[in-house]
Scaffold this motif. Structure first.
Motif, PDB file in Angstrom:
ATOM      1  N   ASP A 118       6.999   0.839   9.657  1.00 37.47           N
ATOM      2  CA  ASP A 118       6.114   0.658   8.615  1.00 37.47           C
ATOM      3  C   ASP A 118       6.634   1.215   7.147  1.00 37.47           C
ATOM      4  O   ASP A 118       6.474   0.494   6.147  1.00 37.47           O
ATOM      5  CB  ASP A 118       4.884   1.620   8.720  1.00 37.47           C
ATOM      6  CG  ASP A 118       4.052   1.101   9.997  1.00 37.47           C
ATOM      7  OD1 ASP A 118       4.334   0.065  10.396  1.00 37.47           O
ATOM      8  OD2 ASP A 118       2.794   1.835   9.917  1.00 37.47           O
ATOM      9  N   THR A 119       7.500   1.903   7.381  1.00 40.54           N
ATOM     10  CA  THR A 119       8.178   2.457   6.029  1.00 40.54           C
ATOM     11  C   THR A 119       8.917   1.278   5.421  1.00 40.54           C
ATOM     12  O   THR A 119       8.983   1.017   4.264  1.00 40.54           O
ATOM     13  CB  THR A 119       9.291   3.628   6.329  1.00 40.54           C
ATOM     14  OG1 THR A 119       8.332   4.736   6.883  1.00 40.54           O
ATOM     15  CG2 THR A 119       9.879   4.124   5.175  1.00 40.54           C
ATOM     16  N   ILE A 120       9.786   0.729   6.227  1.00 38.98           N
ATOM     17  CA  ILE A 120      10.716  -0.556   5.751  1.00 38.98           C
ATOM     18  C   ILE A 120       9.937  -1.523   5.396  1.00 38.98           C
ATOM     19  O   ILE A 120       9.852  -2.211   4.466  1.00 38.98           O
ATOM     20  CB  ILE A 120      11.783  -0.923   7.098  1.00 38.98           C
ATOM     21  CG1 ILE A 120      12.616  -0.031   7.179  1.00 38.98           C
ATOM     22  CG2 ILE A 120      11.998  -2.350   6.876  1.00 38.98           C
ATOM     23  CD1 ILE A 120      13.751  -0.186   8.233  1.00 38.98           C
ATOM     24  N   GLU A 121       8.781  -1.806   6.328  1.00 39.31           N
ATOM     25  CA  GLU A 121       7.736  -3.112   5.895  1.00 39.31           C
ATOM     26  C   GLU A 121       7.498  -2.967   4.143  1.00 39.31           C
ATOM     27  O   GLU A 121       7.273  -3.456   3.636  1.00 39.31           O
ATOM     28  CB  GLU A 121       6.640  -3.104   7.076  1.00 39.31           C
ATOM     29  CG  GLU A 121       6.375  -4.383   7.289  1.00 39.31           C
ATOM     30  CD  GLU A 121       5.579  -4.262   8.677  1.00 39.31           C
ATOM     31  OE1 GLU A 121       4.324  -4.080   8.411  1.00 39.31           O
ATOM     32  OE2 GLU A 121       6.214  -4.467   9.634  1.00 39.31           O
ATOM     33  N   ILE A 122       6.656  -1.522   4.282  1.00 42.92           N
ATOM     34  CA  ILE A 122       5.984  -1.455   2.912  1.00 42.92           C
ATOM     35  C   ILE A 122       6.904  -1.371   1.825  1.00 42.92           C
ATOM     36  O   ILE A 122       6.763  -1.742   0.593  1.00 42.92           O
ATOM     37  CB  ILE A 122       5.144   0.040   3.045  1.00 42.92           C
ATOM     38  CG1 ILE A 122       4.148  -0.056   4.037  1.00 42.92           C
ATOM     39  CG2 ILE A 122       4.583   0.233   1.693  1.00 42.92           C
ATOM     40  CD1 ILE A 122       3.602   1.199   4.587  1.00 42.92           C
ATOM     41  N   THR A 123       8.055  -0.820   2.067  1.00 42.91           N
ATOM     42  CA  THR A 123       9.401  -0.915   1.142  1.00 42.91           C
ATOM     43  C   THR A 123       9.454  -2.293   0.754  1.00 42.91           C
ATOM     44  O   THR A 123       9.655  -2.538  -0.415  1.00 42.91           O
ATOM     45  CB  THR A 123      10.547   0.021   1.666  1.00 42.91           C
ATOM     46  OG1 THR A 123      10.025   1.328   1.756  1.00 42.91           O
ATOM     47  CG2 THR A 123      11.570   0.088   0.454  1.00 42.91           C
ATOM     48  N   ASN A 124       9.766  -3.066   1.604  1.00 42.30           N
ATOM     49  CA  ASN A 124      10.146  -4.224   1.471  1.00 42.30           C
ATOM     50  C   ASN A 124       9.093  -5.002   0.393  1.00 42.30           C
ATOM     51  O   ASN A 124       9.227  -5.784  -0.484  1.00 42.30           O
ATOM     52  CB  ASN A 124      10.370  -5.436   2.540  1.00 42.30           C
ATOM     53  CG  ASN A 124      11.627  -4.956   3.087  1.00 42.30           C
ATOM     54  OD1 ASN A 124      12.749  -4.949   2.525  1.00 42.30           O
ATOM     55  ND2 ASN A 124      11.905  -4.988   4.429  1.00 42.30           N
ATOM     56  N   GLU A 125       7.815  -4.760   0.838  1.00 43.48           N
ATOM     57  CA  GLU A 125       6.797  -5.278   0.063  1.00 43.48           C
ATOM     58  C   GLU A 125       6.641  -4.939  -1.523  1.00 43.48           C
ATOM     59  O   GLU A 125       6.457  -5.450  -2.389  1.00 43.48           O
ATOM     60  CB  GLU A 125       5.337  -5.099   0.822  1.00 43.48           C
ATOM     61  CG  GLU A 125       4.954  -5.883   1.894  1.00 43.48           C
ATOM     62  CD  GLU A 125       3.747  -5.192   2.473  1.00 43.48           C
ATOM     63  OE1 GLU A 125       3.595  -5.489   4.032  1.00 43.48           O
ATOM     64  OE2 GLU A 125       3.045  -4.364   2.077  1.00 43.48           O
ATOM     65  N   ALA A 126       6.885  -3.563  -1.433  1.00 39.47           N
ATOM     66  CA  ALA A 126       7.163  -2.829  -2.674  1.00 39.47           C
ATOM     67  C   ALA A 126       7.963  -3.511  -3.830  1.00 39.47           C
ATOM     68  O   ALA A 126       8.113  -3.880  -4.835  1.00 39.47           O
ATOM     69  CB  ALA A 126       7.125  -1.436  -2.678  1.00 39.47           C
ATOM     70  N   ILE A 148       9.135   4.512  -6.328  1.00 37.66           N
ATOM     71  CA  ILE A 148       8.955   4.391  -4.779  1.00 37.66           C
ATOM     72  C   ILE A 148       9.257   5.792  -4.036  1.00 37.66           C
ATOM     73  O   ILE A 148       8.790   6.288  -3.346  1.00 37.66           O
ATOM     74  CB  ILE A 148       9.590   3.431  -3.957  1.00 37.66           C
ATOM     75  CG1 ILE A 148       9.023   1.851  -4.664  1.00 37.66           C
ATOM     76  CG2 ILE A 148       9.476   3.103  -2.520  1.00 37.66           C
ATOM     77  CD1 ILE A 148       9.746   0.703  -4.114  1.00 37.66           C
ATOM     78  N   ILE A 149      10.719   6.085  -4.754  1.00 38.99           N
ATOM     79  CA  ILE A 149      11.288   7.151  -4.072  1.00 38.99           C
ATOM     80  C   ILE A 149      10.414   8.632  -4.221  1.00 38.99           C
ATOM     81  O   ILE A 149      10.302   9.343  -3.478  1.00 38.99           O
ATOM     82  CB  ILE A 149      12.737   7.443  -4.413  1.00 38.99           C
ATOM     83  CG1 ILE A 149      13.423   6.104  -3.796  1.00 38.99           C
ATOM     84  CG2 ILE A 149      13.308   8.795  -3.967  1.00 38.99           C
ATOM     85  CD1 ILE A 149      14.941   6.021  -4.316  1.00 38.99           C
ATOM     86  N   ASN A 170       0.908  -1.192   0.094  1.00 40.20           N
ATOM     87  CA  ASN A 170       0.068   0.022  -0.010  1.00 40.20           C
ATOM     88  C   ASN A 170       0.777   1.249  -0.004  1.00 40.20           C
ATOM     89  O   ASN A 170       1.339   1.954   1.063  1.00 40.20           O
ATOM     90  CB  ASN A 170      -0.846  -0.234   1.380  1.00 40.20           C
ATOM     91  CG  ASN A 170      -1.705   1.006   1.278  1.00 40.20           C
ATOM     92  OD1 ASN A 170      -1.732   1.983   0.595  1.00 40.20           O
ATOM     93  ND2 ASN A 170      -2.880   1.145   2.039  1.00 40.20           N
ATOM     94  N   LEU A 171       1.158   1.873  -1.145  1.00 41.63           N
ATOM     95  CA  LEU A 171       2.188   2.640  -1.336  1.00 41.63           C
ATOM     96  C   LEU A 171       1.670   4.222  -0.828  1.00 41.63           C
ATOM     97  O   LEU A 171       2.373   5.055  -0.354  1.00 41.63           O
ATOM     98  CB  LEU A 171       2.461   2.961  -2.832  1.00 41.63           C
ATOM     99  CG  LEU A 171       3.504   1.896  -3.248  1.00 41.63           C
ATOM    100  CD1 LEU A 171       3.763   1.958  -4.798  1.00 41.63           C
ATOM    101  CD2 LEU A 171       4.732   1.811  -2.671  1.00 41.63           C
TER     102      LEU A 171
END
Ligand code: B12
Length: 212
Positions: free
Chosen positions: A18-26, A36-37, A3-4
């Motif tokens: 949360d930032t790390i979790e979502i980045t890993n998912e992306a 993403i950036i 969920n970006l």
């Protein structure tokens, strides 16, 4: 699915986990780091900056957002590496004296590295003489300077003067950037190039070395 939009919120609220979790998912979903950036994290940093300016956020909030974005960049950095085997050239990069901001500078460094440049990163709060000695020591083709503060912009001109005084200005191209820096300012201080973001910084660097 990652969920970006929550990534934007996570950086904005400085939530590292949360930032790390979502980045890993992306990343697992093969979403391009660039996307993403630039679509989610940079707008969040701009928004926290805007709130700070309006007095609705304070330095601790800026620090937390910065920490969250840096955490995500650690994950994305290796993915920004290109496959070029030969070096396009050597770049010395640093944030000028008096300025501690390094997220944008490190992003530019990573993109240059990923696109085939060898990068020597001098860090933050870099005095003129350290730029000069790095040029003498490493013989780069390009010196990149970053600043985010209007109060330290003139430091860029001071570095260019120091390079002149050391007799090595003609050996290198000078590229400048950072939020308050403009093409016109770059021209005014005698720099060779300016770019407003990390992607076009790579293009500009290649252009300066005639390798586009
Ligand atoms: C995060 C942040 C901080 C963090 C920095 C953490 C870190 N490790 O970097 C902390 C909390 C430490 C901080 C401190 C301060 N900050 Co601050 N900060 C920010 C904030 C919110 C985001 C900056 C950022 O990381 N942006 C995201 C990156 C990706 O973007 P970027 O840096 O612009 O980089 C891109 C381009 O500019 C370009 N680029 C950058 N460098 C280069 C170099 C080259 C060669 C090239 C070609 C391109 C290029 O490419 C990059 C990638 O696309 C900005 C607000 C904003 N909108 O910029 C304020 C902001 C820069 N800060 C500000 C201020 C005032 C301060 C403080 C003075 C606050 C205080 N009272 O203490 C201190 C200064 C400390 C110091 N001496 O440096 C002001 C500056 C105002 C001004 N006109 O000078 C801003 C604009 C906030 C505001 N709206 O008022 N800050």
């Amino acid at each position: 699915m990652a969920n970006l939009d929550s990534l934007y919120q996570a950086v904005l609220s400085g939530n590292l986990q949360d930032t790390i979790e979502i980045t890993n998912e992306a990343v697992a979903e093969n979403i391009a780091p660039d996307n993403i950036i630039n679509q989610y994290m940079v707008p969040a940093m701009n928004e926290i900056g805007r709130r700070f300016e309006e007095g609705d956020a304070f330095v601790p909030e800026l620090l937390m957002s910065a920490r969250a974005m840096k955490g995500a960049l650690e994950i994305l950095k290796p993915l920004m590496s290109g496959e070029s085997a030969t070096s396009l050239g050597k770049v010395v990069i640093g944030t000028v004296k008096g300025d501690l901001h390094d997220i944008g500078k490190n992003l530019v460094a990573s993109m240059l590295e990923g696109c085939g440049f060898e990068v020597i990163n001098l860090g933050i709060d870099v005095p003129d003489e350290v730029f000069v000695s790095a040029v003498k020591e490493h013989s780069p083709q390009i010196v990149c300077m970053s600043t985010l503060l209007t109060t330290t912009m003139n430091q860029m001109q001071s570095v260019i003067e120091a390079l002149k005084n050391a007799g090595i200005r003609e050996q290198v191209k000078v590229m400048v950037g950072g939020a308050p820096v403009s093409e016109q300012f770059a021209l005014q201080i005698g720099a060779d190039g300016f770019s407003s973001n990390a992607n076009s910084a790579v293009y500009k660097a290649k252009e300066l070395l005639n390798c586009v």
